[in-house]
Design a protein around this motif. Structure first.
Motif, mmCIF file in Angstrom:
data_model
loop_
_atom_site.group_PDB
_atom_site.id
_atom_site.type_symbol
_atom_site.label_atom_id
_atom_site.label_comp_id
_atom_site.label_asym_id
_atom_site.label_seq_id
_atom_site.Cartn_x
_atom_site.Cartn_y
_atom_site.Cartn_z
ATOM 1 N N LYS A 149 0.849 -1.180 0.000
ATOM 2 C CA LYS A 149 0.000 0.000 0.000
ATOM 3 C C LYS A 149 0.891 1.239 0.000
ATOM 4 C CE LYS A 149 -2.582 0.845 3.665
ATOM 5 N NZ LYS A 149 -3.512 0.619 4.771
ATOM 6 N N ILE A 150 0.485 2.232 -0.747
ATOM 7 C CA ILE A 150 1.269 3.474 -0.788
ATOM 8 C C ILE A 150 0.328 4.657 -0.607
ATOM 9 C CG2 ILE A 150 2.807 4.928 -2.175
ATOM 10 C CD1 ILE A 150 3.453 2.455 -3.844
ATOM 11 N N HIS A 151 0.751 5.606 0.210
ATOM 12 C CA HIS A 151 0.050 6.886 0.259
ATOM 13 C C HIS A 151 1.055 7.968 -0.055
ATOM 14 C CE1 HIS A 151 -3.659 5.429 1.897
ATOM 15 N NE2 HIS A 151 -3.022 4.805 2.870
ATOM 16 N N ASP A 152 0.681 8.855 -0.949
ATOM 17 C CA ASP A 152 1.539 10.026 -1.062
ATOM 18 C C ASP A 152 0.752 11.219 -0.583
ATOM 19 O OD1 ASP A 152 0.586 11.585 -3.701
ATOM 20 O OD2 ASP A 152 0.498 9.417 -4.059
ATOM 21 N N TYR A 153 1.401 11.978 0.248
ATOM 22 C CA TYR A 153 0.701 13.060 0.920
ATOM 23 C C TYR A 153 1.237 14.410 0.490
ATOM 24 C CZ TYR A 153 -0.948 9.463 4.140
ATOM 25 O OH TYR A 153 -1.516 8.364 4.685
ATOM 26 N N LEU A 154 0.313 15.354 0.415
ATOM 27 C CA LEU A 154 0.741 16.744 0.294
ATOM 28 C C LEU A 154 1.226 17.167 1.673
ATOM 29 C CD1 LEU A 154 -2.261 18.049 -1.801
ATOM 30 C CD2 LEU A 154 0.106 17.723 -2.566
ATOM 31 N N PRO A 155 2.125 18.147 1.709
ATOM 32 C CA PRO A 155 2.675 18.537 3.011
ATOM 33 C C PRO A 155 1.591 18.855 4.045
ATOM 34 C CG PRO A 155 3.829 19.652 1.228
ATOM 35 C CD PRO A 155 2.718 18.870 0.599
ATOM 36 N N GLU A 156 0.479 19.487 3.598
ATOM 37 C CA GLU A 156 -0.527 19.885 4.592
ATOM 38 C C GLU A 156 -1.371 18.706 5.085
ATOM 39 O OE1 GLU A 156 -0.197 21.025 1.528
ATOM 40 O OE2 GLU A 156 -2.120 21.187 0.474
ATOM 41 N N GLU A 157 -1.213 17.561 4.458
ATOM 42 C CA GLU A 157 -2.033 16.414 4.856
ATOM 43 C C GLU A 157 -1.393 15.544 5.932
ATOM 44 O OE1 GLU A 157 -4.466 15.428 0.756
ATOM 45 O OE2 GLU A 157 -2.516 14.528 1.067
ATOM 46 N N ARG A 159 20.442 12.402 12.863
ATOM 47 C CA ARG A 159 19.010 12.666 12.634
ATOM 48 C C ARG A 159 18.354 11.374 12.162
ATOM 49 N NH1 ARG A 159 18.779 18.478 9.537
ATOM 50 N NH2 ARG A 159 16.539 18.059 9.740
ATOM 51 N N THR A 160 17.112 11.190 12.547
ATOM 52 C CA THR A 160 16.445 9.936 12.178
ATOM 53 C C THR A 160 15.871 9.956 10.775
ATOM 54 O OG1 THR A 160 14.372 10.767 13.052
ATOM 55 C CG2 THR A 160 15.719 9.408 14.522
ATOM 56 N N GLY A 161 15.701 11.110 10.210
ATOM 57 C CA GLY A 161 14.862 11.177 9.003
ATOM 58 C C GLY A 161 13.425 11.245 9.475
ATOM 59 N N LYS A 162 12.567 11.662 8.564
ATOM 60 C CA LYS A 162 11.212 11.993 8.954
ATOM 61 C C LYS A 162 10.330 10.760 9.089
ATOM 62 C CE LYS A 162 9.009 14.678 5.865
ATOM 63 N NZ LYS A 162 8.799 15.952 5.159
ATOM 64 N N VAL A 163 9.457 10.773 10.072
ATOM 65 C CA VAL A 163 8.341 9.825 10.049
ATOM 66 C C VAL A 163 7.065 10.643 9.953
ATOM 67 C CG1 VAL A 163 9.477 7.964 11.294
ATOM 68 C CG2 VAL A 163 8.233 9.712 12.572
ATOM 69 N N ALA A 164 6.058 10.054 9.335
ATOM 70 C CA ALA A 164 4.854 10.849 9.093
ATOM 71 C C ALA A 164 3.616 9.997 9.235
ATOM 72 C CB ALA A 164 4.907 11.447 7.693
ATOM 73 N N VAL A 165 2.528 10.651 9.592
ATOM 74 C CA VAL A 165 1.242 9.975 9.635
ATOM 75 C C VAL A 165 0.206 10.977 9.130
ATOM 76 C CG1 VAL A 165 0.650 10.595 12.002
ATOM 77 C CG2 VAL A 165 -0.154 8.428 11.067
ATOM 78 N N ALA A 166 -0.832 10.444 8.461
ATOM 79 C CA ALA A 166 -1.830 11.347 7.884
ATOM 80 C C ALA A 166 -2.592 12.058 8.986
ATOM 81 C CB ALA A 166 -2.787 10.573 7.000
ATOM 82 N N ARG A 167 -2.962 13.291 8.732
ATOM 83 C CA ARG A 167 -3.806 14.001 9.679
ATOM 84 C C ARG A 167 -5.168 13.337 9.718
ATOM 85 N NH1 ARG A 167 -1.938 18.821 11.432
ATOM 86 N NH2 ARG A 167 -0.184 19.647 10.230
ATOM 87 N N ALA A 181 -7.387 13.584 6.570
ATOM 88 C CA ALA A 181 -6.903 12.976 5.328
ATOM 89 C C ALA A 181 -7.262 11.504 5.219
ATOM 90 C CB ALA A 181 -5.388 13.147 5.218
ATOM 91 N N THR A 182 -7.451 10.834 6.352
ATOM 92 C CA THR A 182 -7.750 9.404 6.266
ATOM 93 C C THR A 182 -9.233 9.117 6.466
ATOM 94 O OG1 THR A 182 -6.988 9.320 8.545
ATOM 95 C CG2 THR A 182 -5.523 8.391 6.877
ATOM 96 N N GLU A 183 -10.002 10.115 6.963
ATOM 97 C CA GLU A 183 -11.409 9.844 7.272
ATOM 98 C C GLU A 183 -12.260 9.723 6.016
ATOM 99 O OE1 GLU A 183 -12.423 12.803 10.196
ATOM 100 O OE2 GLU A 183 -11.092 11.757 11.583
#
Ligand SMILES: Cc1ncc(C[n+]2csc(CCOP(=O)(O)OP(=O)(O)O)c2C)c(N)n1
Ligand SMILES: [Mg+2]
Lengths: 564, 161
Positions: free
Chosen positions: B72-80, B148-156, B159-161
């Motif tokens: 599964k892949i999600h690509d997110y815009l920065p604001e998401e 530095r760890t590099g970024k981790v991210a989760v959808a706001r 964005a997932t609802e």
């Protein structure tokens, strides 16, 4: 009852319907070969080089539509497969390659004949496995076959350490494969299909471009229906040759660098280009920025990553080409075909007349005349043509017309010299009753001629026609045209063996032809000979392939192609 | 331009090599990449930040999808996305400047996790910008080590609802 990992491989292959495999054994595949020896179903063809084993599997797959299987030992055996795997990858051909690996406990220690073949082949396989537990073998083999042959096909490699081949397991059948991350799209989007239909009905200057995807998906009949119902002129890439009958009035010939001037002009002037099962390779498109400048583009392909990768599609349709074209034909059947482009068709007819590929009539041994004569003398026969790479390949593509798919087998994406002979072996094994002709180059042939032994050993009645120009001809042509005629490292005159003598050494009938007057007689002799045959034809040395779109030029900036 | 993609992959040997190899071969630049197990042991999660100069994001995502082990892949815009990075910074903090360094740490809500006679080691989390800002401020004091760890991210939420 427990069986060994090696036996599990053989059992899985038998269960999957494999009849023929191509390979060379070695230390790391001894257990596998021991199990293979006991199979009553699978024939093993002993090759003389692993590259040829992979190409043979490839040719087998192209000729039959089934999966080709090849095998090699660890280390050098495995690395020898690499070119063959890359070739299958570039042309989306389903092969499964089995390699032996050093025992698990020494992997990573630079053990004797260890090579990290799953690592080496990472960028040129659709998928690969390093088996670490023999219990997984039935599952892995089933997955490999499923992955290789579905969606956009491609090579899959299974690397099996020797101790895993010897590990005993309870065998279990795998009937169905489901992979969480792999679900190829088959059906095209209905809205996109409607949208395409609209464009087709409205178009005033349509062109249908077909590629390897048409052959793979078995879409020729749907292509024929679409083209003839809506009077769409048809062109093809090298990989699409045979997808539409070449003698049909709507056929324009191949597109691209050595395509016909008609096809290239038509694509540059069309208002609608339907690309089906194509990936817009640079050899086909010429200068991409100036490709089909006036056209809306419908792009049908099973690989979503190909859509709009090179050429922006106005209507992308992802899915299986046959399924999509069938749906498109069905949807279009509700409408009266407009075919409101008689002007366009007569323009194309004019181009076809003016730019017909020329067959030299001056009765000297020109390569074009050779291929033309060969085609003429085999008309109506079930012929499979394979090719080397270079001028020979282009002349075969230009002058050996094909009416059916899976009958023209050539290395498209990778352009692998040496593909002709081993792929002919594979094709002949797949189609024992077909007349398989390898139209080869003297240079290409010499890269793989050790496998004449395979042909002799199994008495495969392959006919090898060498377009012998004593040159690496295509490279010489480029040096002549683009490097001021400074020929360097292209002369094969010295060192090339006498191919008649060579044939004799292998026990293969061979004949060299040096005069046009002997040509037809020699071809008849070859065709009436039951076993393998080498026909070595000494053609005009410095003949060039035309027409030609120089690298970087647009398709209509084509050199040559005018009838004289 | 940088894009964050979140990729669920099968937890199998060689998957990271396949992904890294794909990026290299297709000429996509990885800015940062972090891999971690998920609540399901069969899958791992990767947060990949790609630096897109001229290659379209669409190609990156489509090519990734072709890997059999990618689920599964999600690509997110920065604001998401909500994104965080963690950095460990060992900075010179001899007695003359120690108070200043601690003050900077406090402003950035960085934790002091190791102390020695001449050095302080700070742990700071935040957006990439925040991390870069504290690094810039600490630099004049002399940074001895930086991870530095590099970024981790989760959808706001939205964005997932
Ligand atoms: C394995 C490999 N090495 C090099 C090339 C580059 N190359 C392309 S065509 C060609 C010449 C081929 O010579 P020959 O087989 O005699 O064919 P001709 O062009 O003379 O018909 C070469 C060297 C290639 N395509 N493949
Ligand atoms: Mg030659």
């Amino acid at each position: 009852m427990k069986i060994s990992g090696a036996q599990a491989i053989v059992k899985s292959l038998e269960y999957l319907g494999v009849k023929d495999v191509f390979g060379i054994p070695g230390g790391a595949t001894l257990p596998l070969y021991d199990a293979l020896a006991d199979s009553k179903i699978i024939n093993h063809y002993l090759m003389r080089h692993e590259q040829c084993a992979a190409h043979a599997a490839d040719g087998y797959a192209r000729a039959s539509g089934k999966i080709g299987v090849c095998m090699a030992t660890s280390g050098p055996g495995a690395t020898n497969l690499v070119t063959g795997i890359a070739n299958a990858y570039m042309d989306s051909i389903p092969i499964v390659a089995f390699t032996g690996q050093v025992p698990t406990h020494v992997i990573g220690t630079d053990a004797f004949q260890e090579a990290d073949i799953t690592g080496i082949t990472l960028p040129i396989v659709k998928h690969s496995y390093l088996v670490t537990d023999a219990t997984d073998i039935p599952q892995i083999v089933a997955e490999a076959f499923y992955i290789a042959s579905t969606g956009r096909p491609g090579p899959v490699l299974i690397d099996i350490p020797r101790d895993i081949q010897q590990q005993f397991i309870d065998y279990h059948l795998i009937e169905k494969v489901t992979l969480p991350g792999y679900k190829p799209t088959i059906k095209g989007h209905a809205r996109q299909i409607k949208e395409s239909a609209k464009l087709i009905l409205e178009s005033k200057r349509p062109v249908l471009l077909i590629g390897g995807g048409i052959i793979t998906s078995g879409a020729s009949e749907e292509v024929f229906k679409l083209a003839t119902t809506h009077r769409l002129p048809v062109t093809w890439t090298l990989m699409g040759k045979g997808g539409f009958p070449e003698n049909h009035e709507l056929s324009m010939g191949m597109i691209g660098m050595h395509g016909t001037k008609t096809s290239n002009m038509a694509v540059q002037n069309c208002d609608l280009l339907i690309g089906a099962g194509v990936r817009f390779d640079d050899r086909a498109t010429g200068n991409v920025a100036r490709f089909a400048p006036h056209a809306s583009i419908i792009h049908i392909d099973i690989d979503p990553a190909e859509v709009s990768k090179i050429v922006k599609a106005s209507v992308p349709i992802v899915g299986d080409a046959r399924t999509i074209l069938k749906a498109l034909n069905e949807y279009l059947s509700e409408f009266e075909p407009k075919a409101n482009h008689e002007g366009w068709l007569s323009q194309i007819k004019k181009w076809k007349k003016n730019y017909a590929l020329r067959v030299p009539r001056d009765k000297i041994l020109k390569p074009q005349l050779l291929v033309h004569t060969l085609k003429k003398m085999t008309a109506g026969m079930e012929i499979i043509v394979t090719t080397g790479v270079g001028q020979n390949q282009m002349w075969a593509a230009q002058y050996f017309n094909m009416e059916k798919p899976r009958h023209f087998i050539s290395s498209g994406g990778l352009g692998t010299m040496g593909f002709g002979l081993p792929s002919a072996i594979g094709a002949q094994v797949a189609k024992p009753d077909a007349l398989v002709i390898d139209i080869d180059g003297d240079g290409s042939f010499q890269m793989v001629l050790q496998d004449l032994a395979t042909i002799a050993c199994y008495n495969l009645p392959v006919k090898i026609v060498i377009i012998n120009n004593r040159y690496l001809g295509m490279v010489r042509q480029w040096q002549q045209l683009f490097y001021k005629g400074k020929y360097f490292a292209v002369d094969l005159e010295k060192g090339t063996p006498d191919f008649e003598e060579l044939g004799r050494a292998y026990g293969i009938r061979a004949k060299s032809v040096k005069e046009y007057s002997q040509l037809e007689k020699s071809i008849s002799e070859m065709l009436s000979h039951e076993g393998p045959f080498i026909l070595d034809v000494h053609v005009e040395k410095e003949e060039n392939v035309f027409p030609m779109v120089p690298a970087g030029a647009a398709l209509d900036e084509i050199i040559g192609g005018e009838a004289k | 331009m940088k894009h964050t993609i979140s990729v669920y992959v099968e937890n199998k040997p060689g998957v990271l090599a396949r992904i890294a190899g794909l990026f290299r071969r297709r000429g996509f630049n990885i800015h940062s990449l972090s891999v971690a197990p998920t609540e399901n042991a069969a899958y791992s999660h990767m947060t990949i930040v790609v630096d897109l100069e001229d290659k379209p994001l669409e190609q990156v995502v489509k090519q990734l999808h072709k890997l059999i082990n990618v689920i599964k892949i999600h690509d997110y815009l920065p604001e998401e996305v909500v994104e965080r990075e963690l950095a460990l910074i060992k900075v010179n903090a001899s007695s003359e400047v120690r108070a200043e360094v601690i003050e900077i740490a406090n402003i950035f809500r960085a934790k002091i996790i190791d102390v020695s006679r001449n050095y302080l080691t700070l742990e700071v989390t935040g957006t990439e910008d925040k991390i870069s800002a504290i690094i810039a401020l600490l630099k004049p004091y002399g940074i001895k080590d930086l991870v530095r760890t590099g970024k981790v991210a989760v959808a706001r939420g939205q964005a997932t609802e």
